[in-house]
Design an enzyme around this catalytic site. Structure first.
Site, PDB file in Angstrom:
ATOM      1  N   VAL A  45      -5.614   6.021  -2.064  1.00 35.11           N
ATOM      2  CA  VAL A  45      -5.550   7.278  -1.306  1.00 35.11           C
ATOM      3  C   VAL A  45      -4.690   7.089  -0.058  1.00 35.11           C
ATOM      4  CG1 VAL A  45      -6.887   9.084  -0.134  1.00 35.11           C
ATOM      5  CG2 VAL A  45      -7.759   8.057  -2.242  1.00 35.11           C
ATOM      6  N   CYS A  46      -4.829   5.941   0.603  1.00 34.68           N
ATOM      7  CA  CYS A  46      -4.010   5.665   1.790  1.00 34.68           C
ATOM      8  C   CYS A  46      -2.531   5.606   1.426  1.00 34.68           C
ATOM      9  CB  CYS A  46      -4.461   4.358   2.446  1.00 34.68           C
ATOM     10  SG  CYS A  46      -6.173   4.418   3.041  1.00 34.68           S
ATOM     11  N   THR A  47      -2.231   5.038   0.290  1.00 33.85           N
ATOM     12  CA  THR A  47      -0.851   4.974  -0.198  1.00 33.85           C
ATOM     13  C   THR A  47      -0.291   6.380  -0.373  1.00 33.85           C
ATOM     14  OG1 THR A  47      -1.144   2.833  -1.262  1.00 33.85           O
ATOM     15  CG2 THR A  47       0.584   4.250  -2.159  1.00 33.85           C
TER      16      THR A  47
END
Length: 154
Positions: A45-47
């Site tokens: 999700v951070c990516t």
């Protein structure tokens, strides 16, 4: 965890980014700044969250906004991650040391986990907090919502 309030003076900060540059909020007076906080690099999700900043970089520029992809990861980690993700335009500052101080100043540091919340904070041209949204850690922030908030407040 109590996030900073809308209308508050945004705390200044100095942090090294993925390009080994010192990033200071006070350097962006006259521009809006998006502090896009992600808990940890190298996670799916951070990516996607950081790629959305990079993909929409020109839209941010057109809205007089500097997007910054913050986390408590170390500077070398952010540098390696940005290289792998091919993030070339967006700055990814590190809030590693003192660990989580900037996130704490904005009221989004989770002391029990040692990471920031996933959050978007918009600071206006005068250095005041204009908008804040904290997301569940597994939720990808809607970049179009952020762009809409920026468009409505020009």
């Amino acid at each position: 965890m109590t996030p900073i309030t809308i209308g508050a003076d945004a705390p200044d900060f100095k942090a090294k980014d993925n390009k080994k540059q010192d990033i200071k909020l006070s350097d962006f007076k006259g521009k809006k700044v998006l502090l896009s906080w992600h808990p940890l690099a190298w996670t799916p999700v951070c990516t996607d969250q950081m790629r959305a900043l990079e993909t929409n970089f020109e839209k941010f520029q057109n809205l007089n906004t500097v997007p910054l992809g913050f986390s408590v990861d170390s500077q070398p980690c952010k540098e390696a991650w940005a290289t792998v993700l091919q993030i070339k335009k967006v700055s990814l500052p590190s809030d590693f040391w003192p660990h989580g101080k900037i996130a704490s100043d904005y009221g989004i540091f989770d002391e029990t986990k040692g990471i920031s919340a996933r959050a978007n904070i918009i600071i206006n041209e005068d250095g005041k907090v204009q908008w804040i949204k904290v997301y569940p850690s597994e939720q990808l922030p809607d970049i179009n919502e952020v762009l809409q908030v920026l468009s409505n407040n020009q």
